[in-house]
Design a protein around this motif. Structure first.
Motif, short mmCIF file in Angstrom:
data_model
loop_
_atom_site.label_atom_id
_atom_site.label_comp_id
_atom_site.label_asym_id
_atom_site.label_seq_id
_atom_site.Cartn_x
_atom_site.Cartn_y
_atom_site.Cartn_z
N ILE A 1 0.78 -1.22 0.13
CA ILE A 1 0.06 0.03 -0.06
C ILE A 1 0.61 1.18 -0.13
N ALA B 1 -7.09 1.59 3.76
CA ALA B 1 -6.37 0.20 3.32
C ALA B 1 -5.49 -0.04 4.64
N ASN C 1 -7.28 -0.99 7.62
CA ASN C 1 -8.08 -2.43 7.61
C ASN C 1 -6.91 -3.65 7.91
N TRP D 1 -8.32 -4.78 1.37
CA TRP D 1 -7.57 -3.59 0.90
C TRP D 1 -7.76 -3.65 -0.61
N ASP E 1 -9.28 -0.30 -2.39
CA ASP E 1 -8.54 1.05 -2.00
C ASP E 1 -7.25 0.96 -2.67
#
Lengths: 402, 241
Positions: free
Chosen positions: A291, A358, A361, A372, A375
């Motif tokens: 991410i 994200a 989570n 995720w 996102d």
């Protein structure tokens, strides 16, 4: 392909040889996150409290000496004005609380503490009521015992002088049964359970995911934007435009060149918050890394795009209040559910909003890919859209050929 | 005879200001063409339009007798007024990058870099950071970057501005050498003693080419001693009418 890598190689060399930029890219986010960790991760401070008019109060036992200083009314008022204490409590009936009041978060702490003490006061009241009732009952019991004695004497007298009448009375008298002992009520206790996280979760653990997003975004945005802007201001972009390099190779080269440092930065940062700052994380660290990495790309592509609209470094930095600050507030750091619809709509356009969602989570709720991917997909979409606009924006610098 | 660069009836304006007003220009292969004129006369704009870095409002451009394409840039060396170098990199890394995006690689690239560095007298400074270079050194490196892929056509925008006379003379020797190898050069300049070294000059004034030809023929035609005086002579003529 060769051009693409020549571009990327040049950018990597530029950053490696520019120690300052390298430090800003990799070390600065760590320093700032550490600072944030100290600020938000610290144990919440105990409020400083005092009591006055306590000498003759029944409630004194509810206010422990460790938590409440004993003061005279005058002392307390002075201490409150000097901010030495956050509040004092006047135990004269009715009990009143006087707060310093300038800091809402401290007010909250004070009221929390005072409420705990007020519960104790209620217990004291209940106990004293119970004691009074017991006394009343005991007095009545004494009276009843005296009456029973009299009745017993009367029965004895009647047995002697009128046994027939007694037998009749005894037959007609209703049977009395001994009342049952009252049951002591069961103690009620609250059983608290958390779906996610635990009661150790501090503010930093909750803010952490948003903070990571904000600082990664900020630093990549600054460095990426300025570096592409320089290409324009120093005239090297013109030189590139007067060469056979293709537009997508320029943008792609930037993405690859910076991408390398972004990988390093994401890795260092993720490991740092997980292992050094010990941020609450029940998810997979690799997911966090992915991410952060994707977010950096959207920051990079956005900064290159905006550098098109800036003609010098100052103008580039003027985008920060416009692009970064709203993201900080709408990123999920603060609840936005109650904001007007258009503000939330603006929030939905912001990359950090998705990274925060994200990361929360993953780190706090421990969800896997299913939690995720959406996102992440939006963040990738941001990057792709920005990159395509970039390629077209560069086209303007080379209008004749295609 | 082929024409490496040809511009016909070029018009350009920024907002209300007319920068180029019906300029036509054709370069012949193997010549040094000097574009001269006071600052603000549109020299740089003309060069940028010929390159395709800016779009003319109207008019037609041909590079090597074709509509400009990316591939044509392979045979084209451009040096702008700004040095356009990467200050964080060493001189060698700069040349290496520009050579790479021109499609050079391997041994050929290395050799060529050393060659051009020697040509501009920087072979002793290749490992130095460009940020430590003097203004003159940057200028020479910038020129080297335009030479590195041995193009056939050079567009040099004020290549000698701010350089001392010795280096200036050296660079002009280099230009003549390149010309000798068959290259075509268009160069903008202020400096009048450089004008004499051009095969042909074009006098640009307020967006128009007011005179064009070999320097000697021009001075003879207007009956003046220097090319500079032609501007004044033409102005007088205009006043006279």
């Amino acid at each position: 392909m060769r051009n693409l890598f020549a571009m990327a190689r040049r950018i990597i060399r530029q950053i490696v040889r520019d120690r300052r930029t390298l430090a800003l890219l990799i070390i600065a986010p760590l320093l700032i996150l550490t600072l944030v960790w100290y600020i938000f991760g610290a144990k919440t401070a105990e409020p400083k409290l005092a009591i006055i008019h306590y000498e003759s109060s029944d409630y004194l036992s509810a206010f422990k000496k460790d938590d409440y200083q004993r003061m005279s009314a005058l002392q307390a008022r002075q201490a409150l004005a000097d901010k030495e204490i956050d509040a004092y409590i006047d135990l004269k009936n009715p009990v009143s609380v006087h707060l310093e009041g300038s800091d809402p978060s401290r007010n909250g702490l004070v009221m929390n503490k005072v409420q705990q003490s007020m519960q104790k006061i209620q217990q004291i009241n209940v106990t004293s009521m119970k004691n009074q009732l017991t006394d009343v009952i005991k007095a009545e019991q004494k009276g009843m015992m005296v009456q029973q004695q009299t009745i017993r004497q009367m029965t004895e007298a009647m047995q002697r002088y009128a046994p027939g009448a007694l037998a009749q009375i005894m037959q007609q008298a209703p049977k009395t049964s001994q009342p049952e002992e009252p049951k002591t009520p069961e103690k009620v206790s609250l059983d608290v359970s958390y779906l996610h996280g635990n009661d150790d979760l501090n503010t930093f653990d909750a803010f952490g995911p948003a903070m990571v997003g904000i600082f990664v975004f900020l630093f990549i945005f600054m460095i990426g934007g300025v570096s592409f802007l320089r290409e324009r201001t120093t005239g090297t972009l013109d030189r590139l435009m007067a060469s056979p390099i293709k537009n997508y190779q320029i943008i792609g080269g930037y993405m690859i060149g910076f991408g390398l440092f972004v990988i390093v930065q994401s890795f260092v940062l993720t490991c740092y918050i997980a292992y050094v700052l010990n941020i609450y994380n029940v998810g997979n660290l690799l997911d966090v890394l992915i991410i952060v990495f994707i977010l950096s790309f959207s920051a990079l592509s956005l900064s290159i795009l905006l550098s098109t609209f800036a003609s010098n470094e100052l103008q580039m930095f003027q985008f920060i209040p416009l692009v970064i600050v709203p993201q900080v507030f709408l990123s999920g750091l603060f609840p936005i559910d109650t904001l007007p619809g258009w503000v939330r709509a603006v929030g939905n356009l912001m990359p950090i909003h998705y990274s925060t969602e994200a990361l929360r989570n993953i780190m706090i709720r421990g969800t896997g890919f299913s939690g995720w991917w959406f996102d992440a997909a939006i963040l990738i979409l941001f990057s792709v859209v920005f990159m395509i606009i970039n390629i077209f924006a560069i086209r303007r610098s080379r209008p004749v050929t295609d | 005879m082929s024409y490496p660069i040809k511009g016909e009836h070029l018009h350009k304006h920024f907002k209300k200001q007319v920068v180029l007003d019906d300029v036509s220009l054709t370069l012949q292969e193997g010549e040094i063409y000097g574009l001269i004129g006071p600052s603000g006369s549109g020299k740089t704009t003309l060069v940028r339009i010929l390159l395709g870095l800016e779009k003319a409002d109207s008019g037609k451009i041909e590079l090597f007798e074709r509509r400009p394409t990316l591939n044509a840039f392979r045979s084209l060396g451009y040096m702008a007024q700004s040095d356009a170098l990467y200050n964080e990199l060493s001189a060698y890394q700069n040349l290496e990058f520009f050579a790479s995006i021109q499609g050079m690689h391997g041994k050929e690239k290395k050799q060529r870099i050393l060659e051009v560095a020697k040509a501009v007298d920087l072979d002793q400074h290749l490992q130095k950071n460009v940020s430590n270079f003097s203004g003159g050194m940057k200028r020479r490196l910038s020129l080297a970057a335009a030479l590195v892929h041995s193009p056939r056509l050079y567009l040099l925008d004020e290549p000698t501005v701010g350089l001392d006379p010795v280096i200036r003379r050296k660079l002009w020797t280099l230009f003549h050498y390149l010309k000798g190898k068959g290259a075509t050069i268009i160069v903008t300049t202020h400096v009048m003693d450089e004008v004499a070294q051009c095969d042909r000059v074009g006098l640009l004034s307020t967006g128009r080419i007011i005179a064009e030809g070999a320097p000697k023929a021009l001075t003879a035609q207007y009956g003046v001693s220097t090319v500079e005086d032609i501007f004044i002579a033409i102005e007088k003529e205009a006043d006279g009418n």
